[in-house]
Each structure stands twice: as structure tokens, then as C-alpha cells.
Design a protein around this motif. Structure first.
Motif, PDB file in Angstrom:
ATOM      1  N   TRP A   6      -0.505 -26.405   5.754  1.00 51.38           N
ATOM      2  CA  TRP A   6      -1.789 -25.787   5.470  1.00 51.38           C
ATOM      3  C   TRP A   6      -2.279 -26.067   4.061  1.00 51.38           C
ATOM      4  N   CYS A   7      -1.383 -26.216   3.138  1.00 52.80           N
ATOM      5  CA  CYS A   7      -1.782 -26.282   1.733  1.00 52.80           C
ATOM      6  C   CYS A   7      -2.484 -27.588   1.381  1.00 52.80           C
ATOM      7  N   TYR A   8      -2.402 -28.591   2.230  1.00 48.56           N
ATOM      8  CA  TYR A   8      -3.211 -29.793   1.997  1.00 48.56           C
ATOM      9  C   TYR A   8      -4.673 -29.516   2.319  1.00 48.56           C
ATOM     10  N   LYS A   9      -4.922 -28.650   3.262  1.00 48.15           N
ATOM     11  CA  LYS A   9      -6.285 -28.337   3.671  1.00 48.15           C
ATOM     12  C   LYS A   9      -6.838 -27.107   2.948  1.00 48.15           C
ATOM     13  N   PHE A  10      -5.995 -26.084   2.747  1.00 49.83           N
ATOM     14  CA  PHE A  10      -6.437 -24.806   2.184  1.00 49.83           C
ATOM     15  C   PHE A  10      -5.730 -24.559   0.853  1.00 49.83           C
ATOM     16  N   THR A  11      -6.077 -25.314  -0.161  1.00 47.57           N
ATOM     17  CA  THR A  11      -5.355 -25.230  -1.439  1.00 47.57           C
ATOM     18  C   THR A  11      -5.620 -23.919  -2.173  1.00 47.57           C
ATOM     19  N   ARG A  12      -6.849 -23.452  -2.198  1.00 51.25           N
ATOM     20  CA  ARG A  12      -7.158 -22.211  -2.910  1.00 51.25           C
ATOM     21  C   ARG A  12      -6.409 -21.039  -2.278  1.00 51.25           C
ATOM     22  N   PHE A  13      -6.389 -20.996  -0.963  1.00 52.62           N
ATOM     23  CA  PHE A  13      -5.665 -19.945  -0.258  1.00 52.62           C
ATOM     24  C   PHE A  13      -4.188 -19.959  -0.642  1.00 52.62           C
ATOM     25  N   CYS A  14      -3.593 -21.130  -0.678  1.00 55.02           N
ATOM     26  CA  CYS A  14      -2.167 -21.236  -0.996  1.00 55.02           C
ATOM     27  C   CYS A  14      -1.869 -20.831  -2.436  1.00 55.02           C
ATOM     28  N   PHE A  15      -2.733 -21.219  -3.360  1.00 57.81           N
ATOM     29  CA  PHE A  15      -2.516 -20.820  -4.753  1.00 57.81           C
ATOM     30  C   PHE A  15      -2.636 -19.316  -4.927  1.00 57.81           C
ATOM     31  N   GLN A  16      -3.586 -18.692  -4.242  1.00 57.09           N
ATOM     32  CA  GLN A  16      -3.729 -17.251  -4.374  1.00 57.09           C
ATOM     33  C   GLN A  16      -2.577 -16.506  -3.709  1.00 57.09           C
ATOM     34  N   MET A  17      -2.070 -17.017  -2.607  1.00 57.62           N
ATOM     35  CA  MET A  17      -0.915 -16.381  -1.975  1.00 57.62           C
ATOM     36  C   MET A  17       0.327 -16.542  -2.856  1.00 57.62           C
ATOM     37  N   GLY A  18       0.455 -17.701  -3.489  1.00 62.55           N
ATOM     38  CA  GLY A  18       1.567 -17.901  -4.422  1.00 62.55           C
ATOM     39  C   GLY A  18       1.487 -16.948  -5.601  1.00 62.55           C
ATOM     40  N   SER A  19       0.285 -16.731  -6.105  1.00 62.92           N
ATOM     41  CA  SER A  19       0.100 -15.776  -7.203  1.00 62.92           C
ATOM     42  C   SER A  19       0.447 -14.361  -6.765  1.00 62.92           C
ATOM     43  N   ALA A  20       0.058 -13.996  -5.560  1.00 63.62           N
ATOM     44  CA  ALA A  20       0.375 -12.664  -5.044  1.00 63.62           C
ATOM     45  C   ALA A  20       1.884 -12.477  -4.896  1.00 63.62           C
ATOM     46  N   ILE A  21       2.576 -13.506  -4.458  1.00 58.94           N
ATOM     47  CA  ILE A  21       4.027 -13.418  -4.301  1.00 58.94           C
ATOM     48  C   ILE A  21       4.706 -13.283  -5.663  1.00 58.94           C
ATOM     49  N   ILE A  22       4.225 -14.018  -6.654  1.00 64.31           N
ATOM     50  CA  ILE A  22       4.785 -13.909  -8.007  1.00 64.31           C
ATOM     51  C   ILE A  22       4.557 -12.503  -8.563  1.00 64.31           C
ATOM     52  N   LEU A  23       3.353 -11.959  -8.364  1.00 69.11           N
ATOM     53  CA  LEU A  23       3.067 -10.595  -8.833  1.00 69.11           C
ATOM     54  C   LEU A  23       3.962  -9.577  -8.135  1.00 69.11           C
ATOM     55  N   ASN A  24       4.239  -9.785  -6.857  1.00 65.94           N
ATOM     56  CA  ASN A  24       5.132  -8.865  -6.146  1.00 65.94           C
ATOM     57  C   ASN A  24       6.566  -8.960  -6.651  1.00 65.94           C
ATOM     58  N   TYR A  25       7.019 -10.154  -7.008  1.00 65.32           N
ATOM     59  CA  TYR A  25       8.364 -10.282  -7.574  1.00 65.32           C
ATOM     60  C   TYR A  25       8.447  -9.592  -8.941  1.00 65.32           C
TER      61      TYR A  25
ATOM     62  N   VAL B 283       0.836  -1.204   0.000  1.00 67.00           N
ATOM     63  CA  VAL B 283       0.000   0.000   0.000  1.00 67.00           C
ATOM     64  C   VAL B 283       0.873   1.257   0.000  1.00 67.00           C
ATOM     65  N   VAL B 284       1.917   1.264   0.812  1.00 64.09           N
ATOM     66  CA  VAL B 284       2.795   2.439   0.892  1.00 64.09           C
ATOM     67  C   VAL B 284       3.538   2.646  -0.430  1.00 64.09           C
ATOM     68  N   VAL B 285       4.035   1.569  -1.024  1.00 62.01           N
ATOM     69  CA  VAL B 285       4.794   1.699  -2.276  1.00 62.01           C
ATOM     70  C   VAL B 285       3.882   2.100  -3.434  1.00 62.01           C
TER      71      VAL B 285
ATOM     72  N   ALA C 188      12.342  -0.245  -3.993  1.00 59.31           N
ATOM     73  CA  ALA C 188      12.668  -1.518  -4.653  1.00 59.31           C
ATOM     74  C   ALA C 188      13.209  -2.528  -3.644  1.00 59.31           C
ATOM     75  N   TYR C 189      14.104  -2.088  -2.768  1.00 58.22           N
ATOM     76  CA  TYR C 189      14.670  -2.994  -1.768  1.00 58.22           C
ATOM     77  C   TYR C 189      13.611  -3.462  -0.766  1.00 58.22           C
ATOM     78  N   VAL C 190      12.758  -2.558  -0.340  1.00 61.73           N
ATOM     79  CA  VAL C 190      11.746  -2.920   0.658  1.00 61.73           C
ATOM     80  C   VAL C 190      10.725  -3.890   0.071  1.00 61.73           C
ATOM     81  N   VAL C 191      10.309  -3.654  -1.166  1.00 59.62           N
ATOM     82  CA  VAL C 191       9.352  -4.581  -1.797  1.00 59.62           C
ATOM     83  C   VAL C 191       9.993  -5.948  -1.988  1.00 59.62           C
ATOM     84  N   PHE C 192      11.237  -5.978  -2.441  1.00 59.46           N
ATOM     85  CA  PHE C 192      11.909  -7.267  -2.627  1.00 59.46           C
ATOM     86  C   PHE C 192      12.092  -7.995  -1.297  1.00 59.46           C
TER      87      PHE C 192
END
Length: 175
Positions: A123-142, A58-60, A94-98
Motif C-alpha cells: 500500500w505504501c507505494y500508492k498511499f504514502t501520506r497515509f503510511c507516514f501518518q500511521m507510522g507517526s501514530a505508532i511512534i507516538l503510541n510507543y 480512547v479507553v486508556v 501499560a501492557y494493553v497499550v504496548f
């Protein structure tokens, strides 16, 4: 020079888009499962690194929007002070986001693999959708972090082109 300014604005808009998309994925994602007759809801608040990443995003994003606005009004700057300030803030962002994205990725990897020593379940065995969306968010941040590295190199070029190549810390016009 106009093309470089347009490129900078386009890069900043792309960064804001990726960061806001990632923030929406992090902030709005939650999943509820029934585990042993107990409703268990998981969200980003259970992972401190994801919560920190959301605040960093949000700050960046706000910083990049302010820079777009300032660049819109300050078309040509002859002094180096605002360019130094912009360069240092671009580098810091850039450094803080990375760093925030790497911390969230490390924390998320612990959630994916679990840890017997710390008694963390996988957690990802039980909450697969959550894990996939968090993985997508991390990829978008990279992706946003890579674009910010490119943006800070453009900011460095804008700053250091003002200085003379022959005289240390002298402007080109004064040599």
C-alpha cells in the motif's frame, strides 16, 4: 511526596496528550487515489489492528483522565486498597497499550512490505501520506507506552512504600 504526585499528574497529562494525538492521526487519516480509473480510499478501518488501537487509546486516555480527577480529590490515602487498584490498572493499561501498538506495527509492516502468499499489495507505494501518518501514530503510541511504564513504576513505589521492609505484607505503622 508532593513532587512525586506532581510528576504523576504531569506524566498522565503527557500520556493523554500523546494518546489523543495518536488517535487523531489514526482516526482522521484517509487517502484517496485513482487506481486503474477506480477511486480507492484507504483509512484505518481497512486495518483491524489500527481500529483496535484506536479503541484502546480512547479507553486508556479516559482512564488516565479519571485517575487525574481521582488523584485531585483523594490527596492522601492511608489504606493500600486504592493504591493496589491503581497499580494494577496502571500495569494493565501499560501492557494493553504496548500490545495494541505492537499489533498495529506488525499489521502496518505487512502493509508496507506486502505479501505474495496472501496476495496483499504494497500500500505504501500508492498511499504514502497515509503510511507516514500511521507510522507517526505508532511512534507516538510507543512513546506513550514508555511513559506508562514509568508511571506504573511510580504507582508501584507509591504502593510498596506503605509496607514494612522487615515484615511480610505488614504496614510500616503496625510493625
Amino acid at each position: 511526596m508532593v513532587r512525586l504526585r506532581e510528576t504523576e499528574v504531569i506524566l498522565r497529562l503527557c500520556i493523554v496528550f500523546f494518546i489523543l494525538l495518536s488517535s487523531c492521526l489514526i482516526g482522521l487519516d484517509s487517502q484517496t487515489k485513482e487506481i486503474a480509473y477506480i477511486h480507492k480510499k484507504v483509512s484505518f478501518r481497512y486495518l483491524l489492528a489500527l481500529e483496535a488501537e484506536l479503541y484502546i487509546n480512547v479507553v486508556v486516555a479516559a482512564y488516565n483522565l479519571v485517575q487525574i480527577g481521582l488523584g485531585w480529590y483523594n490527596v492522601e490515602q492511608k489504606t493500600s486498597n486504592p493504591k493496589w487498584f491503581s497499580y494494577l490498572l496502571d500495569q494493565t493499561a501499560a501492557y494493553v497499550v504496548f500490545a495494541g501498538t505492537s499489533a498495529a506495527a506488525q499489521h502496518s509492516l505487512l502493509v508496507v512490505t506486502g505479501s505474495r502468499e496472501l496476495q496483499w499489495m504494497k500500500w505504501c507505494y500508492k498511499f504514502t501520506r497515509f503510511c507516514f501518518q500511521m507510522g507517526s501514530a505508532i511512534i507516538l503510541n510507543y512513546i506513550a507506552a514508555a511513559l506508562m511504564v514509568l508511571l506504573s513504576s511510580i504507582s508501584a513505589f507509591n504502593l510498596f512504600r506503605l509496607y514494612s521492609p522487615k515484615r511480610f505484607f505488614s504496614f510500616k505503622s503496625s510493625s
